[in-house]
Design a protein around this motif. Structure first.
Motif, PDB file in Angstrom:
ATOM      1  N   SER A   8       0.595  -1.396   0.338  1.00 33.90           N
ATOM      2  CA  SER A   8      -0.263  -0.190  -0.149  1.00 33.90           C
ATOM      3  C   SER A   8       1.124   1.720   0.120  1.00 33.90           C
ATOM      4  O   SER A   8       2.053   1.369   0.955  1.00 33.90           O
ATOM      5  CB  SER A   8      -1.036  -0.173   1.373  1.00 33.90           C
ATOM      6  OG  SER A   8      -1.293   1.088   1.602  1.00 33.90           O
ATOM      7  N   SER A  10      -0.547   3.998   0.778  1.00 26.95           N
ATOM      8  CA  SER A  10      -1.201   4.915   2.247  1.00 26.95           C
ATOM      9  C   SER A  10      -0.144   5.520   3.209  1.00 26.95           C
ATOM     10  O   SER A  10       0.448   4.452   4.074  1.00 26.95           O
ATOM     11  CB  SER A  10      -2.483   4.030   2.460  1.00 26.95           C
ATOM     12  OG  SER A  10      -2.414   4.854   3.947  1.00 26.95           O
ATOM     13  N   ARG A  13      -1.588   3.872   7.002  1.00 27.82           N
ATOM     14  CA  ARG A  13      -0.751   2.831   6.621  1.00 27.82           C
ATOM     15  C   ARG A  13       0.471   2.019   7.424  1.00 27.82           C
ATOM     16  O   ARG A  13       0.287   1.939   8.557  1.00 27.82           O
ATOM     17  CB  ARG A  13      -1.428   1.707   6.443  1.00 27.82           C
ATOM     18  CG  ARG A  13      -3.078   1.636   5.581  1.00 27.82           C
ATOM     19  CD  ARG A  13      -3.518   0.418   4.539  1.00 27.82           C
ATOM     20  NE  ARG A  13      -4.898   0.099   3.994  1.00 27.82           N
ATOM     21  CZ  ARG A  13      -4.938   1.131   3.516  1.00 27.82           C
ATOM     22  NH1 ARG A  13      -5.172   1.665   2.655  1.00 27.82           N
ATOM     23  NH2 ARG A  13      -6.438   1.168   3.354  1.00 27.82           N
ATOM     24  N   SER A  28       4.009  -0.641  -3.200  1.00 34.58           N
ATOM     25  CA  SER A  28       2.381  -0.575  -3.917  1.00 34.58           C
ATOM     26  C   SER A  28       2.307  -1.205  -5.275  1.00 34.58           C
ATOM     27  O   SER A  28       3.179  -0.975  -6.007  1.00 34.58           O
ATOM     28  CB  SER A  28       1.986   1.242  -3.780  1.00 34.58           C
ATOM     29  OG  SER A  28       2.634   1.757  -4.390  1.00 34.58           O
ATOM     30  N   LYS A  52      -4.320  -6.499  -3.869  1.00 33.90           N
ATOM     31  CA  LYS A  52      -3.134  -5.509  -3.406  1.00 33.90           C
ATOM     32  C   LYS A  52      -1.841  -7.089  -3.233  1.00 33.90           C
ATOM     33  O   LYS A  52      -0.275  -6.237  -3.558  1.00 33.90           O
ATOM     34  CB  LYS A  52      -3.426  -4.663  -2.477  1.00 33.90           C
ATOM     35  CG  LYS A  52      -4.350  -3.541  -3.783  1.00 33.90           C
ATOM     36  CD  LYS A  52      -4.700  -3.136  -1.904  1.00 33.90           C
ATOM     37  CE  LYS A  52      -5.703  -1.415  -2.760  1.00 33.90           C
ATOM     38  NZ  LYS A  52      -6.021  -0.534  -1.890  1.00 33.90           N
ATOM     39  N   GLY A  67      -2.005  -6.375   2.614  1.00 30.08           N
ATOM     40  CA  GLY A  67      -2.251  -5.685   1.733  1.00 30.08           C
ATOM     41  C   GLY A  67      -3.558  -5.540   2.373  1.00 30.08           C
ATOM     42  O   GLY A  67      -4.429  -6.429   3.268  1.00 30.08           O
ATOM     43  N   SER A  68      -4.627  -3.969   2.418  1.00 25.94           N
ATOM     44  CA  SER A  68      -5.332  -3.351   2.805  1.00 25.94           C
ATOM     45  C   SER A  68      -6.716  -2.343   1.981  1.00 25.94           C
ATOM     46  O   SER A  68      -5.632  -2.123   0.592  1.00 25.94           O
ATOM     47  CB  SER A  68      -5.170  -2.636   4.376  1.00 25.94           C
ATOM     48  OG  SER A  68      -5.907  -2.845   5.075  1.00 25.94           O
ATOM     49  N   ASP A  69      -7.753  -2.507   2.282  1.00 27.40           N
ATOM     50  CA  ASP A  69      -8.461  -1.154   1.443  1.00 27.40           C
ATOM     51  C   ASP A  69      -9.314  -0.942   2.702  1.00 27.40           C
ATOM     52  O   ASP A  69     -10.021  -1.737   2.655  1.00 27.40           O
ATOM     53  CB  ASP A  69      -9.106  -2.215  -0.171  1.00 27.40           C
ATOM     54  CG  ASP A  69      -9.498  -1.107  -0.653  1.00 27.40           C
ATOM     55  OD1 ASP A  69      -8.923  -0.746  -1.819  1.00 27.40           O
ATOM     56  OD2 ASP A  69     -10.317  -1.168  -1.013  1.00 27.40           O
TER      57      ASP A  69
END
Length: 190
Positions: A8, A10, A13, A28, A52, A67-69
């Protein structure tokens, strides 16, 4: 030594993992974030998180890839990142004075295991004035965030209360993520 990779870009994060004193790399990927509209919000965030993680794991098959969303759901409608200021204003008007849900999905892929999970947090907004919405949108903060707000910065002024995991709203349910990393065989430094 085990490698941990955050799949990611982000900054939120990244900061959450840094706060846990974990050593990790950031990589990413440019995955397709479209999804089947018949999927539930839970399935959407887990599917996107797994895409991801898998994309980064493909080139890092000895690592633990995380991975994260995150998505926001209001009135049974998924709110992603706003395309522009006008869309951010519309989203915030939708959230004003009401309750919505934030879903964050996580996927952990390693050489020996694969797991995915999600956390759901209910969030209530204060009734927002036009001036509050416009001022917040003009700050630029909402433009790269699902649902057009970030709970950890200026957006904290919009939130009346939450029920669930605050960190999941920020972008990563840290306590559950740590437990799932342990279960997957990742050796934590503490």
């Amino acid at each position: 030594m085990q490698n941990l990779i955050l799949a990611s870009s982000s900054p939120r994060r990244k900061e959450l993992l840094e706060n846990l004193r974990l050593t990790f790399a950031v990589s990413s990927s440019d995955v397709d974030e479209s999804f089947d509209p018949t999927l539930s919000p839970e399935e959407v965030v887990m599917e996107l998180a797994e895409r991801k993680a898998q994309a980064v794991f493909k080139d890092n098959q000895e690592a633990f890839v995380l991975g994260s969303d995150t998505i926001v759901v209001a009135n049974n409608q998924i709110l992603g990142k706003p395309a522009d200021e006008a869309e951010a204003v519309r989203m915030l008007k939708t959230l004003s004075g009401s309750q919505h849900e934030v879903f964050t999905g996580v996927s952990i892929v390693s050489p020996t295991s694969k797991t995915r999970f999600y956390e759901k947090t209910e969030v209530w907004f204060w009734e927002l004035t036009e001036d509050e919405i416009r001022s917040y949108v003009q700050s630029g903060e909402p433009l790269d965030k699902a649902g057009a707000y970030g709970i950890q910065q200026l957006g904290s002024m919009l939130v009346k209360k939450i029920n669930g995991d605050y960190f999941a709203v920020v972008g990563l349910p840290v306590a559950r993520t740590i437990r799932e990393l342990r279960k997957a065989g990742y050796q934590l430094p503490y």
